[in-house]
Design a protein around this motif. Sequence first.
Motif, mmCIF file in Angstrom:
data_model
loop_
_atom_site.group_PDB
_atom_site.id
_atom_site.type_symbol
_atom_site.label_atom_id
_atom_site.label_comp_id
_atom_site.label_asym_id
_atom_site.label_seq_id
_atom_site.Cartn_x
_atom_site.Cartn_y
_atom_site.Cartn_z
ATOM 1 N N ASP A 73 -32.014 -29.995 20.520
ATOM 2 C CA ASP A 73 -30.908 -30.276 19.608
ATOM 3 C C ASP A 73 -29.714 -29.432 20.026
ATOM 4 O O ASP A 73 -29.658 -28.235 19.759
ATOM 5 C CB ASP A 73 -31.331 -29.937 18.177
ATOM 6 N N GLU B 217 -33.648 -44.749 16.112
ATOM 7 C CA GLU B 217 -33.048 -43.429 16.378
ATOM 8 C C GLU B 217 -31.529 -43.534 16.462
ATOM 9 O O GLU B 217 -30.812 -42.629 16.038
ATOM 10 C CB GLU B 217 -33.620 -42.836 17.663
ATOM 11 N N LYS B 220 -30.035 -43.581 12.960
ATOM 12 C CA LYS B 220 -29.977 -42.257 12.323
ATOM 13 C C LYS B 220 -28.715 -41.525 12.780
ATOM 14 O O LYS B 220 -27.970 -40.963 11.962
ATOM 15 C CB LYS B 220 -31.211 -41.443 12.702
ATOM 16 N N LYS B 221 -28.467 -41.539 14.065
ATOM 17 C CA LYS B 221 -27.293 -40.836 14.585
ATOM 18 C C LYS B 221 -26.015 -41.565 14.173
ATOM 19 O O LYS B 221 -24.991 -40.929 13.936
ATOM 20 C CB LYS B 221 -27.385 -40.696 16.102
ATOM 21 N N TYR B 256 -31.670 -40.344 5.808
ATOM 22 C CA TYR B 256 -30.287 -40.318 6.304
ATOM 23 C C TYR B 256 -29.377 -41.114 5.373
ATOM 24 O O TYR B 256 -28.222 -40.737 5.138
ATOM 25 C CB TYR B 256 -30.236 -40.889 7.732
ATOM 26 N N ASP B 285 -36.516 -34.715 13.884
ATOM 27 C CA ASP B 285 -35.803 -35.763 14.622
ATOM 28 C C ASP B 285 -34.816 -35.173 15.610
ATOM 29 O O ASP B 285 -34.062 -35.909 16.253
ATOM 30 C CB ASP B 285 -35.024 -36.666 13.646
ATOM 31 N N ASN B 287 -32.140 -33.747 14.854
ATOM 32 C CA ASN B 287 -30.820 -34.117 14.351
ATOM 33 C C ASN B 287 -30.215 -33.065 13.436
ATOM 34 O O ASN B 287 -29.165 -33.313 12.829
ATOM 35 C CB ASN B 287 -30.910 -35.452 13.572
#
Lengths: 81, 423
Positions: A73, B217, B220-221, B256, B285, B287
């Motif tokens: 990350d 994925e 989510k971003k 999210y 994740d 994130n």
Amino acid sequence: MSLKCEATFVAILREKARKMMRAMELFSGEMDEQVSSMAMDVDDVDPLEIFAEGVIAADNKLADADFFNSFQDDFDDSDIN
Amino acid sequence: MDPLEALLAQIQGLSSTSSDLNRLHTVLRQADDWLRSESTRLAAVLTQLDPSIHSLGFLYILEASMTGSVTKTQAETAVPIITRFIGTCSTEQIRLAPDKFLSVCKRLKDQVILLEAPIRGVAPLFTALRKLQVSAEHLTPLHSEFLLLCLLAKCYKTGLSILDDDVFEVEQPRDLFLYCYYGGMICIGQKRFQKALELLHNVVTAPMSTINAVAVEAYKKYILVSLIRNGQFSTNLPKYTSSAAQRNLKNFCQPYIELANSYGTGKIAELEGYVKTNAEKFESDNNFGLVKQVVSSMYKRNIQRLTQTYLTLSLQDIANIVQLNSPKEAEMHVLQMIQDGEIYATINQKDGMVRFLEDPEQYKTCEMIEHIDSSIQRIMALSRKLSSTDEQISCDQMYLSKAGRERQRYDFDDFDVPQKFNI
């Protein structure tokens, strides 16, 4: 022109107009479909499924589940000096 | 004569003219399985070939020599050989065997990852994809492999260099999914959030008959970047999104979506509370860093809102309204926003007052006119491209045979109008 001829003439024009209106309704319905068919308006069936080959798998099975996504990350701005 | 030596002689003798190369290619295809069985002897053969002249033969032998898994020691030997081959090989020759070239490049990617040195594969894969591309519009499987290495090596700027190409030819859907997803991450790393949104949007709305893990994925971003860039997010997907995505994406991304709902309240405390409760989910994740940027963006959003109401405001007032801890923290936020071009303001450190200014852009500089002109030219070219693609599809036999069955057409002539009523 006699009254009787005039009435017949008007009836013919009305019948013609009625048929043209009916044709226009059907034709304009087709036009509306053309305008809106750029977007996928069909609710129940994915239009692309019409072009798909084979059986569609269950919704909870993920395709390409093995793709590489093990990145560090790196988007935490708080560790930037 | 040893068959391997005979093959070597043929490679050396038949690598000049295109007719010779076609003959050589036939020979190599026939010898492919046998070459794999001789993989332990092939390293010595490679030393007798020039990769720039005997590219096709070198490619076949190199690919056959790399069967099975490799150790770190073997990878340490193989990586420089593959790198040199990619750098010097003839583009015309390797395009005769694109699958083999792809296989060799993917092996390079695997081996630099094994050596924990992804940066060693960045430049070679960039060269490789440019050699494999038949045009700048052609998306090869190597694009996503290159972006993957850029992400691992944190070479975001290098990765950005291929993302400005307009893609029109795609070989496999997976190539597009991964190119756009990894590309979106590259753009996030460079804070090019608008471009990131476009790329992630492409993944989410791409045709798919079953829900795709890459799309999950990406979604989510996409939610997080929407909040950062635009301060808002809508769960409504465009009509052209596949029904598989429309039905399923939200189910896989519920935390999210709830984050976005919390953001929508405008309350920092509520948002921070939600993030804290669900930190583990976001961390799993990978994130969480982006989620923290979402929280920071709310402070920015609230400060931006102030510019619409006030001409001047003290740093203390800003801190109070936006719920920052101190005027100093408010000053840091305002300074960063000025630097990023998110607000126009000056800070008087003497009295702690911030003066909000108008956007100085008048849209009449030469640079702005050039920028607008180039955008117009690009849109015109895109429009021509779309018209041409539409015409091609309209004449495509497969499309016509399937689409024709789905639509009934009514013509005026189809109506049974009695003769006497015809005009």
